[in-house]
Design a protein around this motif. Structure first.
Motif, PDB file in Angstrom:
ATOM      1  N   HIS A 235       6.843  12.762  15.351  1.00  0.00           N
ATOM      2  CA  HIS A 235       7.915  11.769  15.269  1.00  0.00           C
ATOM      3  C   HIS A 235       8.213  11.476  13.799  1.00  0.00           C
ATOM      4  CE1 HIS A 235       6.293  10.120  19.317  1.00  0.00           C
ATOM      5  NE2 HIS A 235       7.476  10.648  19.570  1.00  0.00           N
ATOM      6  N   ILE A 236       9.483  11.250  13.486  1.00  0.00           N
ATOM      7  CA  ILE A 236       9.833  10.920  12.101  1.00  0.00           C
ATOM      8  C   ILE A 236      11.139  10.120  12.064  1.00  0.00           C
ATOM      9  CG2 ILE A 236      11.241  12.955  11.552  1.00  0.00           C
ATOM     10  CD1 ILE A 236       8.449  11.946   9.242  1.00  0.00           C
ATOM     11  N   SER A 237      11.167   9.087  11.232  1.00  0.00           N
ATOM     12  CA  SER A 237      12.402   8.357  10.892  1.00  0.00           C
ATOM     13  C   SER A 237      13.207   7.938  12.111  1.00  0.00           C
ATOM     14  CB  SER A 237      13.291   9.205   9.962  1.00  0.00           C
ATOM     15  OG  SER A 237      12.691   9.337   8.698  1.00  0.00           O
ATOM     16  N   LYS A 241      12.982   0.160  10.440  1.00  0.00           N
ATOM     17  CA  LYS A 241      11.734  -0.470  10.000  1.00  0.00           C
ATOM     18  C   LYS A 241      10.702   0.578   9.593  1.00  0.00           C
ATOM     19  CE  LYS A 241       8.153  -3.779  11.467  1.00  0.00           C
ATOM     20  NZ  LYS A 241       7.012  -2.918  11.092  1.00  0.00           N
ATOM     21  N   GLU A 242      10.649   1.680  10.318  1.00  0.00           N
ATOM     22  CA  GLU A 242       9.734   2.765   9.971  1.00  0.00           C
ATOM     23  C   GLU A 242      10.041   3.310   8.579  1.00  0.00           C
ATOM     24  OE1 GLU A 242       8.759   7.325  11.511  1.00  0.00           O
ATOM     25  OE2 GLU A 242       9.984   5.985  12.728  1.00  0.00           O
ATOM     26  N   GLY A 251       6.587   4.849  -1.496  1.00  0.00           N
ATOM     27  CA  GLY A 251       7.688   4.926  -2.451  1.00  0.00           C
ATOM     28  C   GLY A 251       8.747   5.937  -2.054  1.00  0.00           C
ATOM     29  N   GLN A 252       8.577   6.575  -0.881  1.00  0.00           N
ATOM     30  CA  GLN A 252       9.534   7.571  -0.406  1.00  0.00           C
ATOM     31  C   GLN A 252       9.872   7.324   1.054  1.00  0.00           C
ATOM     32  OE1 GLN A 252       7.032  11.053  -1.656  1.00  0.00           O
ATOM     33  NE2 GLN A 252       8.943  11.787  -2.575  1.00  0.00           N
ATOM     34  N   ARG A 253      11.006   7.869   1.464  1.00  0.00           N
ATOM     35  CA  ARG A 253      11.400   7.817   2.859  1.00  0.00           C
ATOM     36  C   ARG A 253      10.582   8.843   3.657  1.00  0.00           C
ATOM     37  NH1 ARG A 253      16.495   5.594   3.538  1.00  0.00           N
ATOM     38  NH2 ARG A 253      16.906   7.013   5.278  1.00  0.00           N
ATOM     39  N   PRO A 254      10.457   8.676   4.989  1.00  0.00           N
ATOM     40  CA  PRO A 254       9.564   9.572   5.744  1.00  0.00           C
ATOM     41  C   PRO A 254       9.893  11.056   5.623  1.00  0.00           C
ATOM     42  CG  PRO A 254      10.117   7.643   7.057  1.00  0.00           C
ATOM     43  CD  PRO A 254      10.965   7.572   5.826  1.00  0.00           C
ATOM     44  N   VAL A 255      11.136  11.450   5.847  1.00  0.00           N
ATOM     45  CA  VAL A 255      11.475  12.869   5.768  1.00  0.00           C
ATOM     46  C   VAL A 255      11.322  13.374   4.337  1.00  0.00           C
ATOM     47  CG1 VAL A 255      13.336  14.562   6.045  1.00  0.00           C
ATOM     48  CG2 VAL A 255      12.966  12.811   7.799  1.00  0.00           C
ATOM     49  N   ILE A 271      10.800  15.067  15.561  1.00  0.00           N
ATOM     50  CA  ILE A 271      11.437  14.338  16.646  1.00  0.00           C
ATOM     51  C   ILE A 271      12.208  13.144  16.095  1.00  0.00           C
ATOM     52  CG2 ILE A 271      11.066  13.175  18.844  1.00  0.00           C
ATOM     53  CD1 ILE A 271      10.274  16.148  18.823  1.00  0.00           C
ATOM     54  N   HIS A 272      13.449  13.039  16.488  1.00  0.00           N
ATOM     55  CA  HIS A 272      14.405  11.975  16.152  1.00  0.00           C
ATOM     56  C   HIS A 272      15.074  12.247  14.797  1.00  0.00           C
ATOM     57  CE1 HIS A 272      12.997   9.928  19.655  1.00  0.00           C
ATOM     58  NE2 HIS A 272      11.805   9.696  19.143  1.00  0.00           N
ATOM     59  N   ALA A 273      14.333  12.074  13.682  1.00  0.00           N
ATOM     60  CA  ALA A 273      14.924  12.253  12.344  1.00  0.00           C
ATOM     61  C   ALA A 273      16.258  11.519  12.242  1.00  0.00           C
ATOM     62  CB  ALA A 273      15.077  13.743  12.024  1.00  0.00           C
TER      63      ALA A 273
END
Length: 458
Positions: A235-237, A241-242, A251-255, A271-273
């Motif tokens: 799962h990602i982004s 809130k995540e 300091g970075q976004r998930p992807v 998954i999702h992105a």
């Protein structure tokens, strides 16, 4: 099983280069032995009007079918994914192995009726209700395998490493206790799950880390290393809130973080992105990873809208999954994907390139991406050597009258208020006739009993 081929004759069939007339598909066990075009049916052939390749559902949490419709009462504040998750935890804590099998079998029968012929089961319900491992660590994986056998749906089992409640290795909550493994326990679980698949025809094993919230960087790398050639899911982004919490942690976004710190390539399915910047969108597309989109669930949970136009323009691949299993069907997921784009961009026909059919564009892209994500790349489609996963449509359905070529797919996805699916074969075995699973009555009896027990426990 006999090696003698059986055959299906279709007045029209969707082949790799488009629809063809008078197509004869010869089966040998679970695979397609040969495909002939422009020919008449032979004695004994099964005859259908319109034949499509079966689609893989790349992301499912089978046990969540037990709570479909239970989270639709507004709470005192703002309802979000995070409030929905509280009910999901409560449901997860009530189910025993027989319940899991019964619910999953009902779901898998519905998937076949909806045109899915394989499921990527993102399986993280691992332990007993008190959180202790079963004597057989893969007890609940066995429940999923049993359900797949009962329904006859192709299975890609994807055991999930779930270790923490939030970024930075936060201690898991009590509601997550059935999900939790350390690295050693997960390695044993994966081995035991693989053993459960032995003897299950057409089965594949994947592996997953739940998310950057639920697995540390070291745990993600560890999980990915356990089966280096198997599909790897995560799962990602999914939620704003995540993203915010990931920025606070790293300091970075998930992807952005994942692409910089892991070797994300064609074996990965993210998954999702849903929430990505323009740069993340292009970089993810160029990585070769499949975007695992779950449009119906993403709409139900209020997640947001995936940036499909830019992702596809950059060469990205996607497949679809039913995730929380609130509604089951190939057409439902593809329709919701396109309609979300239309609402967001306030325009029509967003995903298809100029002059192309939206239905065919969506269907063929999802077919290809989901096959890669579930470990059957090169084995999807109506072609020799492919798995004999096939779906027929009734040409007498009101939505399909007078339709030809790609307009059949447009009508199937966008124009049918009830499903035109008639028959379904998975791994060469017919599982659906006249729109109903052949074992639907017996499967439903077990499902009803499980749901009635659940209703007394909640």
């Amino acid at each position: 099983m006999s090696s003698k081929p059986t055959a299906i004759h279709a007045k029209r069939a969707l082949l790799e280069d488009g629809f063809a007339d008078n197509v004869r598909v010869m089966l040998s066990g679970p695979t397609i032995a040969a495909v002939e075009t422009g020919c008449q049916p032979a004695p004994g052939d099964e005859r259908v009007d319109i034949l499509l390749p079966g689609m893989a559902n790349l992301h499912s949490h089978a046990f969540q079918r037990a709570m479909a419709g239970l989270a639709e009462v507004r709470g005192p504040g703002r309802d979000t994914f995070w409030t929905w998750r509280d009910l999901m935890y409560r449901v997860a804590l009530t189910l025993d192995p027989d319940d899991v099998s019964a619910v999953a079998a009902q779901l898998y029968a519905e998937m076949l009726e909806g045109g899915f012929t394989r499921v990527g089961e993102f399986h993280y319900l691992h332990h007993a209700p008190d959180g202790s491992p079963y004597a057989d660590r893969a007890e609940l994986a066995g429940s999923i395998v049993e359900a797949s056998q009962t329904a006859g749906l192709g299975l890609t089992l994807i055991p999930v490493l779930y270790a923490h409640s939030d970024f930075g290795g936060a201690r898991p909550s009590d509601g997550q206790r059935r999900f939790i493994n350390d690295r050693e326990g997960f390695a044993h679980l994966l081995d035991a799950s693989e053993a459960k698949l032995s003897g299950l025809e057409g089965a594949c094993l994947g592996v997953a880390a739940h998310s950057l919230r639920a697995a540390t960087p070291e745990e993600v790398s560890f999980a990915a290393s356990l089966r280096p050639h198997a599909p790897f899911h995560m799962h990602i982004s999914e939620q704003v809130k995540e993203v915010e919490d990931c920025i606070a942690w790293s300091g970075q976004r998930p992807v952005e973080w994942l692409l910089e710190n892991e070797t994300v390539d064609q074996r990965w399915c993210l998954i999702h992105a849903t929430h990505m910047t323009a740069d993340e969108t292009v970089s993810l597309a160029q990585s070769g990873a499949v975007a695992g989109l779950c449009p119906v669930t993403e709409a139900n949970l209020g997640d947001g809208v995936f940036n499909a136009p830019d992702f596809l323009a950059a060469g990205g691949q996607f497949g679809t999954g039913s995730d929380s299993n609130i509604l089951i069907g190939v057409a439902d997921e593809l329709r919701q994907l396109e309609y979300a784009q239309r609402l967001f961009h306030r325009a029509r026909n967003i995903i298809a390139p100029h002059g192309a059919s939206n239905g065919r564009t969506l269907f063929e892209a999802a077919l290809k991406g989901a096959a890669r994500a579930t470990g059957i790349e090169g084995k999807a489609g109506i072609q020799p050597g492919a798995l004999a996963d096939l779906v027929s449509l009734d040409a007498n359905h009101p939505a399909l009258i007078g339709r030809k070529g790609d307009s059949l797919l447009d009508a199937f996805i966008f124009g049918a208020s009830r499903s035109p699916i008639d028959k379904v074969w998975a791994l060469g075995r017919k599982q659906v006739e006249a729109g109903r699973h052949l074992a639907s009555d017996a499967i439903f009896v077990r499902f009803r009993s499980a749901i009635e027990r659940l209703s007394h426990r909640l």
